[in-house]
Design a protein around this motif. Structure first.
Motif, mmCIF file in Angstrom:
data_model
loop_
_atom_site.group_PDB
_atom_site.id
_atom_site.type_symbol
_atom_site.label_atom_id
_atom_site.label_comp_id
_atom_site.label_asym_id
_atom_site.label_seq_id
_atom_site.Cartn_x
_atom_site.Cartn_y
_atom_site.Cartn_z
ATOM 1 N N VAL A 82 -5.195 3.987 -7.086
ATOM 2 C CA VAL A 82 -4.879 4.745 -8.297
ATOM 3 C C VAL A 82 -6.158 5.340 -8.889
ATOM 4 N N ALA A 83 -7.237 4.511 -8.900
ATOM 5 C CA ALA A 83 -8.492 5.013 -9.465
ATOM 6 C C ALA A 83 -9.026 6.195 -8.656
ATOM 7 N N THR B 104 -13.382 8.777 -9.644
ATOM 8 C CA THR B 104 -13.034 9.038 -8.247
ATOM 9 C C THR B 104 -14.022 8.372 -7.295
ATOM 10 N N ILE B 105 -15.328 8.507 -7.609
ATOM 11 C CA ILE B 105 -16.341 7.928 -6.708
ATOM 12 C C ILE B 105 -16.252 6.402 -6.709
ATOM 13 N N LEU B 106 -16.148 5.806 -7.899
ATOM 14 C CA LEU B 106 -16.013 4.344 -7.964
ATOM 15 C C LEU B 106 -14.750 3.908 -7.227
ATOM 16 N N GLY B 107 -13.672 4.658 -7.441
ATOM 17 C CA GLY B 107 -12.425 4.327 -6.773
ATOM 18 C C GLY B 107 -12.553 4.441 -5.269
ATOM 19 N N ILE C 51 -1.018 9.222 -8.773
ATOM 20 C CA ILE C 51 -1.863 9.689 -7.669
ATOM 21 C C ILE C 51 -1.490 11.132 -7.335
ATOM 22 N N VAL C 52 -2.457 12.027 -7.523
ATOM 23 C CA VAL C 52 -2.174 13.435 -7.263
ATOM 24 C C VAL C 52 -3.062 13.991 -6.147
ATOM 25 N N VAL D 251 0.841 -1.203 0.000
ATOM 26 C CA VAL D 251 0.000 0.000 0.000
ATOM 27 C C VAL D 251 0.872 1.248 0.000
ATOM 28 N N CYS D 252 1.904 1.258 0.838
ATOM 29 C CA CYS D 252 2.815 2.411 0.858
ATOM 30 C C CYS D 252 3.497 2.571 -0.498
ATOM 31 N N GLY D 253 3.915 1.435 -1.072
ATOM 32 C CA GLY D 253 4.555 1.474 -2.377
ATOM 33 C C GLY D 253 3.651 2.076 -3.434
ATOM 34 N N THR D 254 2.341 1.848 -3.315
ATOM 35 C CA THR D 254 1.397 2.383 -4.296
ATOM 36 C C THR D 254 1.153 3.876 -4.078
ATOM 37 N N LEU D 255 1.143 4.288 -2.816
ATOM 38 C CA LEU D 255 0.805 5.678 -2.512
ATOM 39 C C LEU D 255 1.827 6.666 -3.065
ATOM 40 N N ILE D 256 3.070 6.184 -3.366
ATOM 41 C CA ILE D 256 4.063 7.104 -3.933
ATOM 42 C C ILE D 256 3.984 7.145 -5.462
#
Lengths: 465, 108
Positions: free
Chosen positions: B48-49, B59-62, A56-57, A47-52
Protein backbone atom coordinates in the motif's frame (compact mmCIF):
# COMPACT_ATOMS: atom_id res chain seq x y z
CA UNK A 1 -17.84 -2.42 2.51
CA UNK A 2 -17.40 -2.80 -1.22
CA UNK A 3 -17.09 -6.20 -2.88
CA UNK A 4 -13.39 -5.59 -3.39
CA UNK A 5 -12.81 -4.80 0.27
CA UNK A 6 -14.76 -7.87 1.21
CA UNK A 7 -12.57 -10.00 -1.06
CA UNK A 8 -9.46 -8.51 0.55
CA UNK A 9 -10.73 -9.22 4.05
CA UNK A 10 -11.72 -12.78 3.15
CA UNK A 11 -8.29 -13.43 1.67
CA UNK A 12 -6.76 -12.21 4.95
CA UNK A 13 -9.03 -14.47 6.96
CA UNK A 14 -8.13 -17.49 4.83
CA UNK A 15 -4.43 -16.61 5.10
CA UNK A 16 -4.62 -16.35 8.90
CA UNK A 17 -6.20 -19.77 9.14
CA UNK A 18 -3.64 -21.28 6.78
CA UNK A 19 -0.77 -19.75 8.77
CA UNK A 20 -2.06 -21.26 11.99
CA UNK A 21 -2.50 -24.62 10.25
CA UNK A 22 1.08 -24.32 9.00
CA UNK A 23 2.49 -23.64 12.45
CA UNK A 24 0.32 -26.38 13.90
CA UNK A 25 1.80 -28.84 11.40
CA UNK A 26 5.26 -28.17 12.82
CA UNK A 27 4.29 -30.24 15.85
CA UNK A 28 4.80 -33.36 13.69
CA UNK A 29 7.80 -33.69 11.38
CA UNK A 30 5.95 -35.85 8.87
CA UNK A 31 3.12 -33.31 8.45
CA UNK A 32 5.29 -30.21 8.58
CA UNK A 33 6.24 -29.84 4.93
CA UNK A 34 2.69 -30.00 3.66
CA UNK A 35 1.48 -27.63 6.37
CA UNK A 36 4.08 -25.03 5.51
CA UNK A 37 3.20 -25.29 1.83
CA UNK A 38 -0.37 -24.47 2.79
CA UNK A 39 0.92 -21.47 4.73
CA UNK A 40 2.77 -20.33 1.61
CA UNK A 41 -0.51 -20.52 -0.33
CA UNK A 42 -2.04 -18.40 2.43
CA UNK A 43 0.68 -15.80 1.89
CA UNK A 44 -0.03 -15.73 -1.83
CA UNK A 45 -3.75 -15.22 -1.14
CA UNK A 46 -3.04 -12.33 1.23
CA UNK A 47 -0.75 -10.63 -1.28
CA UNK A 48 -3.27 -11.00 -4.11
CA UNK A 49 -6.01 -9.77 -1.78
CA UNK A 50 -3.95 -6.65 -1.06
CA UNK A 51 -3.09 -5.93 -4.69
CA UNK A 52 -6.78 -5.32 -5.50
CA UNK A 53 -6.92 -2.61 -2.79
CA UNK A 54 -8.44 0.73 -3.95
CA UNK A 55 -5.61 2.75 -2.48
CA UNK A 56 -3.08 1.13 -4.81
CA UNK A 57 -3.06 3.02 -8.09
CA UNK A 58 0.50 2.61 -9.32
CA UNK A 59 1.90 -0.89 -9.74
CA UNK A 60 5.32 -0.06 -11.24
CA UNK A 61 7.28 0.22 -7.99
CA UNK A 62 5.39 -2.72 -6.55
CA UNK A 63 6.29 -4.96 -9.49
CA UNK A 64 9.93 -3.87 -9.33
CA UNK A 65 10.04 -4.48 -5.57
CA UNK A 66 8.44 -7.91 -5.82
CA UNK A 67 10.85 -9.00 -8.56
CA UNK A 68 13.94 -7.67 -6.79
CA UNK A 69 12.81 -9.16 -3.47
CA UNK A 70 12.25 -12.54 -5.06
CA UNK A 71 15.68 -12.37 -6.70
CA UNK A 72 17.27 -11.70 -3.30
CA UNK A 73 15.08 -14.22 -1.50
CA UNK A 74 15.69 -17.17 -3.80
CA UNK A 75 19.41 -17.55 -3.08
CA UNK A 76 18.72 -16.87 0.62
CA UNK A 77 16.36 -19.82 0.58
CA UNK A 78 18.05 -22.26 -1.75
CA UNK A 79 21.80 -21.61 -1.71
CA UNK A 80 22.63 -20.78 1.91
CA UNK A 81 24.37 -23.83 3.42
CA UNK A 82 22.84 -25.25 6.59
CA UNK A 83 25.97 -24.38 8.52
CA UNK A 84 25.21 -20.71 7.85
CA UNK A 85 21.62 -20.96 9.06
CA UNK A 86 22.02 -18.99 12.31
CA UNK A 87 23.37 -15.91 10.54
CA UNK A 88 20.83 -16.39 7.75
CA UNK A 89 18.00 -16.23 10.28
CA UNK A 90 19.53 -13.21 12.00
CA UNK A 91 19.70 -11.44 8.65
CA UNK A 92 16.08 -12.15 7.79
CA UNK A 93 15.01 -10.83 11.20
CA UNK A 94 16.75 -7.61 10.26
CA UNK A 95 14.95 -7.56 6.88
CA UNK A 96 11.56 -8.14 8.48
CA UNK A 97 12.08 -5.42 11.04
CA UNK A 98 13.31 -3.07 8.32
CA UNK A 99 10.10 -3.55 6.35
CA UNK A 100 7.98 -2.85 9.44
CA UNK A 101 10.02 0.24 10.35
CA UNK A 102 9.89 1.70 6.85
CA UNK A 103 6.14 1.20 6.61
CA UNK A 104 5.85 3.07 9.90
CA UNK A 105 8.04 5.94 8.74
CA UNK A 106 6.20 6.15 5.43
CA UNK A 107 2.86 6.25 7.25
CA UNK A 108 4.03 8.96 9.63
CA UNK A 109 5.46 11.00 6.79
CA UNK A 110 2.21 10.68 4.85
CA UNK A 111 0.09 11.98 7.74
CA UNK A 112 1.82 15.36 7.64
CA UNK A 113 2.62 15.48 3.93
CA UNK A 114 -0.59 15.17 1.97
CA UNK A 115 -2.48 13.27 4.65
CA UNK A 116 -5.09 14.66 7.04
CA UNK A 117 -2.42 16.30 9.19
CA UNK A 118 -3.60 14.82 12.43
CA UNK A 119 -3.38 11.40 14.02
CA UNK A 120 -5.15 10.09 17.09
CA UNK A 121 -2.97 9.18 20.10
CA UNK A 122 -3.76 5.45 19.95
CA UNK A 123 -2.60 5.17 16.36
CA UNK A 124 0.43 7.35 17.01
CA UNK A 125 1.40 5.11 19.92
CA UNK A 126 1.15 2.07 17.67
CA UNK A 127 3.33 3.79 15.06
CA UNK A 128 5.81 4.70 17.80
CA UNK A 129 6.01 1.13 19.06
CA UNK A 130 6.42 -0.10 15.53
CA UNK A 131 9.41 2.03 14.65
CA UNK A 132 10.91 1.72 18.15
CA UNK A 133 10.89 -2.09 18.21
CA UNK A 134 11.59 -2.21 14.50
CA UNK A 135 14.77 -0.18 14.56
CA UNK A 136 16.09 -1.92 17.70
CA UNK A 137 15.65 -5.20 15.83
CA UNK A 138 17.16 -3.96 12.56
CA UNK A 139 20.51 -3.06 14.12
CA UNK A 140 20.43 -5.73 16.84
CA UNK A 141 19.88 -8.47 14.28
CA UNK A 142 22.58 -7.01 12.04
CA UNK A 143 25.08 -7.19 14.91
CA UNK A 144 23.95 -10.75 15.67
CA UNK A 145 24.48 -11.56 11.99
CA UNK A 146 27.96 -10.02 12.12
CA UNK A 147 28.87 -12.01 15.20
CA UNK A 148 27.56 -15.29 13.81
CA UNK A 149 29.28 -14.69 10.49
CA UNK A 150 32.35 -13.65 12.52
CA UNK A 151 32.68 -10.33 10.77
CA UNK A 152 32.49 -8.94 14.31
CA UNK A 153 34.34 -10.85 17.06
CA UNK A 154 31.85 -13.27 18.62
CA UNK A 155 33.33 -12.96 22.10
CA UNK A 156 31.45 -10.72 24.53
CA UNK A 157 32.58 -7.12 24.04
CA UNK A 158 32.11 -5.24 27.27
CA UNK A 159 33.11 -1.87 28.58
CA UNK A 160 32.62 -0.13 31.88
CA UNK A 161 29.24 1.50 32.37
CA UNK A 162 27.62 -0.12 29.34
CA UNK A 163 24.44 -0.91 31.24
CA UNK A 164 24.26 2.70 32.35
CA UNK A 165 24.68 3.96 28.78
CA UNK A 166 22.02 1.55 27.56
CA UNK A 167 19.67 2.64 30.33
CA UNK A 168 20.15 6.31 29.46
CA UNK A 169 19.46 5.58 25.79
CA UNK A 170 16.39 3.55 26.67
CA UNK A 171 14.99 6.30 28.90
CA UNK A 172 15.69 8.86 26.17
CA UNK A 173 13.87 6.74 23.58
CA UNK A 174 10.87 6.32 25.88
CA UNK A 175 10.81 10.06 26.62
CA UNK A 176 10.78 10.88 22.89
CA UNK A 177 8.06 8.26 22.41
CA UNK A 178 5.86 9.94 25.02
CA UNK A 179 6.59 13.36 23.51
CA UNK A 180 5.60 12.31 20.02
CA UNK A 181 2.42 10.59 21.22
CA UNK A 182 1.39 13.75 23.09
CA UNK A 183 2.30 15.97 20.16
CA UNK A 184 2.58 14.03 16.89
CA UNK A 185 3.79 17.09 14.98
CA UNK A 186 7.20 16.75 16.73
CA UNK A 187 8.82 15.03 13.79
CA UNK A 188 12.28 15.68 15.24
CA UNK A 189 11.35 13.58 18.26
CA UNK A 190 10.00 10.84 15.99
CA UNK A 191 13.15 10.53 13.90
CA UNK A 192 15.36 11.03 16.96
CA UNK A 193 13.61 8.10 18.60
CA UNK A 194 14.38 5.92 15.59
CA UNK A 195 18.05 6.89 15.71
CA UNK A 196 18.36 6.22 19.43
CA UNK A 197 16.54 2.90 19.14
CA UNK A 198 18.86 1.83 16.34
CA UNK A 199 21.89 2.72 18.46
CA UNK A 200 20.36 0.88 21.40
CA UNK A 201 19.89 -2.29 19.34
CA UNK A 202 23.54 -2.13 18.32
CA UNK A 203 24.85 -1.57 21.85
CA UNK A 204 22.57 -4.19 23.38
CA UNK A 205 23.73 -7.06 21.19
CA UNK A 206 27.40 -6.10 20.85
CA UNK A 207 28.36 -7.25 24.38
CA UNK A 208 26.60 -10.61 24.04
CA UNK A 209 28.82 -13.59 23.31
CA UNK A 210 28.41 -16.30 20.68
CA UNK A 211 27.04 -19.03 22.92
CA UNK A 212 24.23 -16.75 24.13
CA UNK A 213 23.10 -16.21 20.54
CA UNK A 214 20.20 -18.72 20.71
CA UNK A 215 18.50 -16.48 23.28
CA UNK A 216 19.27 -13.28 21.42
CA UNK A 217 18.05 -14.59 18.07
CA UNK A 218 14.84 -15.84 19.67
CA UNK A 219 14.31 -12.55 21.48
CA UNK A 220 14.86 -10.52 18.30
CA UNK A 221 12.40 -12.82 16.57
CA UNK A 222 9.85 -11.85 19.19
CA UNK A 223 10.59 -8.10 18.78
CA UNK A 224 10.25 -8.45 15.03
CA UNK A 225 6.82 -10.01 15.50
CA UNK A 226 5.69 -7.32 17.91
CA UNK A 227 6.82 -4.65 15.46
CA UNK A 228 4.69 -6.28 12.75
CA UNK A 229 1.75 -6.39 15.15
CA UNK A 230 2.18 -2.71 15.94
CA UNK A 231 2.11 -2.05 12.19
CA UNK A 232 -1.25 -3.78 12.14
CA UNK A 233 -2.53 -1.52 14.92
CA UNK A 234 -1.23 1.56 13.14
CA UNK A 235 -2.79 0.66 9.79
CA UNK A 236 -5.91 -0.98 11.22
CA UNK A 237 -4.95 -4.20 9.46
CA UNK A 238 -5.97 -7.38 11.25
CA UNK A 239 -3.76 -9.87 9.41
CA UNK A 240 -0.65 -7.92 10.39
CA UNK A 241 -1.80 -8.01 14.00
CA UNK A 242 -2.41 -11.76 13.84
CA UNK A 243 0.87 -12.68 12.14
CA UNK A 244 2.84 -10.38 14.39
CA UNK A 245 1.23 -11.96 17.43
CA UNK A 246 2.04 -15.47 16.18
CA UNK A 247 5.63 -14.48 15.46
CA UNK A 248 5.95 -12.65 18.77
CA UNK A 249 4.55 -15.60 20.72
CA UNK A 250 6.94 -17.98 19.00
CA UNK A 251 9.98 -15.81 19.66
CA UNK A 252 8.93 -15.23 23.25
CA UNK A 253 8.43 -18.92 23.89
CA UNK A 254 11.74 -19.87 22.32
CA UNK A 255 13.66 -17.29 24.29
CA UNK A 256 12.02 -18.53 27.49
CA UNK A 257 13.02 -22.11 26.65
CA UNK A 258 16.57 -21.08 25.79
CA UNK A 259 17.02 -19.01 28.95
CA UNK A 260 15.66 -21.87 31.00
CA UNK A 261 18.08 -24.27 29.36
CA UNK A 262 20.90 -22.00 30.50
CA UNK A 263 19.36 -21.38 33.91
CA UNK A 264 19.54 -17.67 33.28
CA UNK A 265 16.98 -14.91 33.14
CA UNK A 266 16.43 -12.68 30.11
CA UNK A 267 17.95 -9.76 31.94
CA UNK A 268 20.99 -11.81 32.82
CA UNK A 269 21.62 -12.64 29.17
CA UNK A 270 21.00 -9.08 28.04
CA UNK A 271 22.77 -7.20 30.81
CA UNK A 272 25.38 -9.55 32.19
CA UNK A 273 27.90 -10.64 29.59
CA UNK A 274 29.05 -14.12 30.46
CA UNK A 275 32.62 -14.22 29.30
CA UNK A 276 34.17 -12.22 32.10
CA UNK A 277 32.98 -14.61 34.81
CA UNK A 278 35.83 -15.20 37.25
CA UNK A 279 37.73 -18.33 36.27
CA UNK A 280 40.46 -17.85 38.85
CA UNK A 281 39.27 -20.40 41.42
CA UNK A 282 39.17 -23.38 39.11
CA UNK A 283 42.36 -22.37 37.32
CA UNK A 284 44.26 -22.61 40.61
CA UNK A 285 43.19 -26.18 41.31
CA UNK A 286 43.30 -27.07 37.63
CA UNK A 287 47.10 -27.17 37.64
CA UNK A 288 47.11 -30.40 39.64
CA UNK A 289 44.71 -32.14 37.28
CA UNK A 290 45.83 -34.00 34.21
CA UNK A 291 43.48 -35.02 31.44
CA UNK A 292 44.04 -38.47 29.97
CA UNK A 293 44.68 -38.39 26.26
CA UNK A 294 43.72 -41.32 24.04
CA UNK A 295 44.78 -42.37 20.55
CA UNK A 296 42.26 -42.74 17.74
CA UNK A 297 43.05 -46.49 17.60
CA UNK A 298 42.14 -47.05 21.26
CA UNK A 299 39.05 -44.84 21.02
CA UNK A 300 37.92 -46.76 17.94
CA UNK A 301 38.26 -50.09 19.75
CA UNK A 302 36.11 -48.80 22.61
CA UNK A 303 33.47 -47.65 20.14
CA UNK A 304 33.63 -50.79 18.01
CA UNK A 305 32.85 -53.07 20.93
CA UNK A 306 30.33 -50.81 22.68
CA UNK A 307 26.71 -51.93 22.91
CA UNK A 308 25.23 -48.54 23.69
CA UNK A 309 26.72 -45.32 22.43
CA UNK A 310 25.39 -41.81 22.91
CA UNK A 311 26.77 -39.04 20.73
CA UNK A 312 26.69 -35.55 22.23
CA UNK A 313 27.22 -32.90 19.52
CA UNK A 314 28.08 -29.29 20.25
CA UNK A 315 29.11 -26.17 18.39
CA UNK A 316 32.51 -27.78 17.69
CA UNK A 317 30.82 -30.28 15.39
CA UNK A 318 29.17 -27.45 13.47
CA UNK A 319 32.44 -25.52 13.15
CA UNK A 320 34.32 -28.58 11.87
CA UNK A 321 31.32 -29.56 9.70
CA UNK A 322 31.78 -33.06 11.02
CA UNK A 323 28.10 -34.09 10.86
CA UNK A 324 28.46 -36.33 7.78
CA UNK A 325 31.47 -38.11 9.24
CA UNK A 326 29.59 -38.52 12.52
CA UNK A 327 26.67 -40.20 10.76
CA UNK A 328 29.09 -42.52 8.97
CA UNK A 329 30.70 -43.48 12.27
CA UNK A 330 27.30 -44.11 13.85
CA UNK A 331 26.25 -46.37 10.97
CA UNK A 332 29.47 -48.39 11.32
CA UNK A 333 28.85 -48.91 15.02
CA UNK A 334 25.26 -49.92 14.28
CA UNK A 335 26.41 -52.41 11.66
CA UNK A 336 28.56 -54.04 14.28
CA UNK A 337 25.49 -54.44 16.49
CA UNK A 338 25.81 -51.41 18.74
CA UNK A 339 23.02 -48.94 19.39
CA UNK A 340 23.63 -45.25 18.74
CA UNK A 341 21.57 -42.33 19.99
CA UNK A 342 22.16 -38.60 19.84
CA UNK A 343 21.67 -36.38 22.87
CA UNK A 344 20.78 -32.79 21.98
CA UNK A 345 21.05 -30.03 24.55
CA UNK A 346 18.56 -27.20 23.91
CA UNK A 347 21.29 -24.56 23.64
CA UNK A 348 23.91 -26.62 21.81
CA UNK A 349 25.04 -24.54 18.86
CA UNK A 350 24.12 -21.01 17.93
CA UNK A 351 20.35 -21.09 17.48
CA UNK A 352 17.39 -23.11 18.76
CA UNK A 353 17.44 -26.54 17.10
CA UNK A 354 20.83 -26.00 15.42
CA UNK A 355 22.18 -29.53 16.02
CA UNK A 356 18.96 -31.18 14.85
CA UNK A 357 19.10 -29.47 11.47
CA UNK A 358 22.78 -30.28 10.95
CA UNK A 359 22.26 -33.95 11.76
CA UNK A 360 19.10 -34.13 9.66
CA UNK A 361 21.10 -32.70 6.78
CA UNK A 362 23.63 -35.51 7.26
CA UNK A 363 20.77 -38.02 6.92
CA UNK A 364 20.55 -38.97 10.57
CA UNK A 365 16.96 -40.17 11.11
CA UNK A 366 15.21 -37.81 13.48
CA UNK A 367 13.96 -40.60 15.73
CA UNK A 368 17.58 -41.05 16.86
CA UNK A 369 17.77 -37.47 18.13
CA UNK A 370 16.79 -37.16 21.78
CA UNK A 371 16.11 -34.11 23.92
CA UNK A 372 17.96 -33.65 27.16
CA UNK A 373 15.06 -34.77 29.37
CA UNK A 374 14.38 -37.86 27.29
CA UNK A 375 17.89 -39.20 27.36
CA UNK A 376 19.48 -38.08 30.62
CA UNK A 377 18.28 -41.22 32.43
CA UNK A 378 20.07 -43.45 29.92
CA UNK A 379 23.66 -42.33 30.49
CA UNK A 380 24.33 -44.77 33.40
CA UNK A 381 23.60 -47.71 31.04
CA UNK A 382 25.70 -46.23 28.26
CA UNK A 383 29.02 -47.87 27.39
CA UNK A 384 30.55 -44.91 25.61
CA UNK A 385 29.42 -41.30 25.49
CA UNK A 386 31.10 -39.52 22.60
CA UNK A 387 31.24 -35.76 23.15
CA UNK A 388 31.95 -33.85 19.95
CA UNK A 389 32.86 -30.22 20.47
CA UNK A 390 30.50 -29.63 23.38
CA UNK A 391 31.77 -28.22 26.65
CA UNK A 392 29.61 -26.18 29.01
CA UNK A 393 26.48 -28.24 28.35
CA UNK A 394 28.24 -31.35 29.73
CA UNK A 395 30.06 -29.68 32.62
CA UNK A 396 29.11 -31.50 35.84
CA UNK A 397 29.99 -28.37 37.83
CA UNK A 398 26.54 -27.12 36.84
CA UNK A 399 25.13 -29.85 39.10
CA UNK A 400 27.67 -29.97 41.88
CA UNK A 401 29.58 -26.72 42.30
CA UNK A 402 27.49 -23.82 43.68
CA UNK A 403 30.38 -21.40 43.06
CA UNK A 404 30.43 -22.16 39.34
CA UNK A 405 28.97 -19.46 37.07
CA UNK A 406 26.91 -22.12 35.31
CA UNK A 407 25.64 -23.73 38.54
CA UNK A 408 22.01 -24.78 38.16
CA UNK A 409 22.07 -24.95 34.36
CA UNK A 410 20.51 -28.24 33.23
CA UNK A 411 23.20 -30.39 31.62
CA UNK A 412 23.52 -33.69 29.83
CA UNK A 413 24.68 -36.20 32.45
CA UNK A 414 27.52 -37.46 30.29
CA UNK A 415 29.75 -38.02 33.33
CA UNK A 416 27.44 -40.87 34.43
CA UNK A 417 28.28 -42.97 31.38
CA UNK A 418 30.64 -45.93 31.83
CA UNK A 419 33.21 -44.35 29.55
CA UNK A 420 33.44 -40.91 27.98
CA UNK A 421 35.46 -39.92 24.93
CA UNK A 422 35.74 -36.18 24.40
CA UNK A 423 36.72 -34.84 20.99
CA UNK A 424 38.25 -31.44 21.41
CA UNK A 425 40.69 -29.17 19.64
CA UNK A 426 42.75 -28.52 22.75
CA UNK A 427 42.38 -27.90 26.45
CA UNK A 428 40.87 -24.44 26.00
CA UNK A 429 38.03 -23.63 28.36
CA UNK A 430 34.48 -23.43 27.09
CA UNK A 431 32.52 -20.31 26.33
CA UNK A 432 31.76 -19.65 29.98
CA UNK A 433 35.50 -19.55 30.66
CA UNK A 434 35.45 -22.31 33.25
CA UNK A 435 37.29 -25.59 33.60
CA UNK A 436 35.29 -28.70 32.92
CA UNK A 437 35.69 -31.40 35.56
CA UNK A 438 34.38 -33.94 33.06
CA UNK A 439 37.69 -33.77 31.17
CA UNK A 440 39.63 -34.85 34.26
CA UNK A 441 37.25 -37.60 35.39
CA UNK A 442 38.70 -41.16 35.58
CA UNK A 443 36.22 -42.48 33.01
CA UNK A 444 37.04 -39.74 30.49
CA UNK A 445 39.63 -39.85 27.78
CA UNK A 446 40.41 -36.98 25.46
CA UNK A 447 40.92 -37.29 21.72
CA UNK A 448 42.55 -34.04 20.64
CA UNK A 449 42.30 -32.54 17.18
CA UNK A 450 39.85 -31.14 14.68
CA UNK A 451 36.49 -32.90 15.09
CA UNK A 452 36.16 -33.87 11.44
CA UNK A 453 39.72 -35.23 11.16
CA UNK A 454 39.31 -37.17 14.41
CA UNK A 455 35.98 -38.69 13.36
CA UNK A 456 37.30 -39.62 9.94
CA UNK A 457 40.20 -41.43 11.62
CA UNK A 458 37.78 -43.13 14.00
CA UNK A 459 35.74 -44.28 11.01
CA UNK A 460 38.71 -45.93 9.32
CA UNK A 461 39.89 -47.48 12.61
CA UNK A 462 36.45 -48.88 13.44
CA UNK A 463 36.28 -50.34 9.92
CA UNK A 464 39.50 -52.28 10.48
CA UNK A 465 38.73 -53.20 14.10
CA UNK B 1 -11.88 0.03 16.90
CA UNK B 2 -8.68 -0.12 18.93
CA UNK B 3 -10.29 -2.40 21.49
CA UNK B 4 -11.36 -4.81 18.74
CA UNK B 5 -7.79 -4.88 17.46
CA UNK B 6 -6.58 -5.57 20.96
CA UNK B 7 -8.94 -8.55 21.11
CA UNK B 8 -7.49 -9.88 17.86
CA UNK B 9 -3.94 -9.42 19.13
CA UNK B 10 -4.47 -11.13 22.47
CA UNK B 11 -6.41 -14.05 21.01
CA UNK B 12 -3.90 -14.57 18.20
CA UNK B 13 -1.00 -14.45 20.65
CA UNK B 14 -2.82 -16.99 22.78
CA UNK B 15 -3.43 -19.33 19.85
CA UNK B 16 0.20 -18.90 18.80
CA UNK B 17 1.41 -19.73 22.27
CA UNK B 18 -0.77 -22.85 22.51
CA UNK B 19 0.26 -24.13 19.10
CA UNK B 20 3.94 -23.35 19.39
CA UNK B 21 4.33 -24.87 22.87
CA UNK B 22 3.72 -28.21 21.19
CA UNK B 23 6.43 -27.83 18.55
CA UNK B 24 9.22 -30.26 19.54
CA UNK B 25 12.79 -28.90 19.98
CA UNK B 26 13.65 -31.03 16.94
CA UNK B 27 11.89 -28.49 14.71
CA UNK B 28 12.82 -25.27 16.49
CA UNK B 29 15.00 -24.02 13.65
CA UNK B 30 12.32 -24.62 10.98
CA UNK B 31 9.88 -22.93 13.39
CA UNK B 32 12.05 -19.83 13.45
CA UNK B 33 12.38 -19.69 9.70
CA UNK B 34 8.64 -20.36 9.31
CA UNK B 35 7.59 -17.55 11.62
CA UNK B 36 10.11 -15.40 9.81
CA UNK B 37 8.48 -16.13 6.48
CA UNK B 38 5.03 -15.51 7.94
CA UNK B 39 6.09 -12.19 9.43
CA UNK B 40 6.93 -11.20 5.87
CA UNK B 41 3.22 -10.36 5.85
CA UNK B 42 4.34 -6.78 6.50
CA UNK B 43 4.46 -6.91 2.71
CA UNK B 44 0.74 -6.08 2.65
CA UNK B 45 1.49 -2.80 4.44
CA UNK B 46 4.50 -2.15 2.20
CA UNK B 47 2.47 -2.71 -0.97
CA UNK B 48 0.00 0.00 0.00
CA UNK B 49 2.83 2.38 0.89
CA UNK B 50 4.64 1.73 -2.39
CA UNK B 51 1.62 1.88 -4.68
CA UNK B 52 -0.74 4.58 -3.49
CA UNK B 53 1.10 7.61 -4.92
CA UNK B 54 1.63 9.45 -1.67
CA UNK B 55 4.71 11.25 -2.86
CA UNK B 56 8.23 10.12 -3.57
CA UNK B 57 9.31 9.62 0.05
CA UNK B 58 6.49 7.19 0.79
CA UNK B 59 7.01 5.43 -2.52
CA UNK B 60 10.76 4.92 -2.02
CA UNK B 61 10.38 3.75 1.59
CA UNK B 62 7.55 1.49 0.48
CA UNK B 63 9.63 0.10 -2.36
CA UNK B 64 12.52 -0.81 -0.03
CA UNK B 65 10.02 -2.36 2.39
CA UNK B 66 8.49 -4.41 -0.44
CA UNK B 67 11.94 -5.70 -1.40
CA UNK B 68 12.85 -6.64 2.20
CA UNK B 69 9.50 -8.30 2.94
CA UNK B 70 9.42 -10.22 -0.35
CA UNK B 71 12.96 -11.46 0.19
CA UNK B 72 11.87 -12.74 3.61
CA UNK B 73 8.77 -14.45 2.28
CA UNK B 74 10.43 -16.12 -0.69
CA UNK B 75 13.62 -17.02 1.17
CA UNK B 76 11.79 -17.98 4.35
CA UNK B 77 9.33 -20.42 2.81
CA UNK B 78 11.99 -21.94 0.55
CA UNK B 79 14.50 -22.53 3.33
CA UNK B 80 11.83 -23.91 5.66
CA UNK B 81 10.79 -26.39 3.00
CA UNK B 82 14.42 -27.30 2.32
CA UNK B 83 15.01 -27.99 6.00
CA UNK B 84 11.80 -29.95 6.51
CA UNK B 85 12.69 -32.12 3.52
CA UNK B 86 15.83 -33.21 5.37
CA UNK B 87 14.03 -34.54 8.42
CA UNK B 88 13.25 -38.20 7.87
CA UNK B 89 12.51 -41.24 9.92
CA UNK B 90 14.73 -44.24 10.37
CA UNK B 91 14.66 -46.24 7.13
CA UNK B 92 14.31 -50.03 7.05
CA UNK B 93 17.59 -51.68 8.09
CA UNK B 94 18.02 -52.87 4.49
CA UNK B 95 18.24 -49.28 3.29
CA UNK B 96 21.04 -48.43 5.66
CA UNK B 97 23.76 -49.64 3.30
CA UNK B 98 22.28 -47.81 0.35
CA UNK B 99 22.25 -44.57 2.30
CA UNK B 100 25.89 -44.93 3.18
CA UNK B 101 26.70 -45.31 -0.50
CA UNK B 102 24.82 -42.19 -1.53
CA UNK B 103 26.41 -40.06 1.12
CA UNK B 104 26.34 -36.42 0.05
CA UNK B 105 29.77 -34.87 -0.30
CA UNK B 106 30.80 -33.18 2.91
CA UNK B 107 30.51 -29.41 2.66
CA UNK B 108 33.83 -27.66 2.47
Amino acid sequence: MSARDLATQLSYLAASVLFIIGLRSLTRPEAARRGMQQAAVGMLLAVCGTLINHAIVDYRWIAAGLVLGALIGYPLGMWVPTTALPQRIAMSLSFGALAATLVGVSEYHHVFHGGEGLIEPGRMAALGFEVLLGSITVTGALVAFGKLQEVIPSRPMTYRGQNFVNLVLFVAAVALFVLVVVDPTQSGAFYGMIGIAALLGLLMVLPIGGADMPVVVALLNSYCGLAASATGFALGNSILIICGALDGASGFLLSMLMSKAMNRSFSNVLFGAFGNAPAATSAAEGTALVARSISAEDAAIQLAYAQRVIIVPGYGMAVAQAQHAVRELAELIEKRGGEVKYAIHPVAGRMPGHMNVLLAEANVPYDRLYDMDEINGEFPQTDVALVIGANDVVNPAARSDPTSPIYGMPILDVDRAKAVIVLKRGMAVGFAGIENALFFAPATSMLFGDAKTSITRLVSEVKSA
Amino acid sequence: MLILELYIFVLAAFVGYMVITRVPPLLHTPLMSATNAISGISLVGSLVAAGSQRGSVATILGFIAVVAATANIVGGFLITDRMLRMFRRDPKPADAGANAATEPPAAR
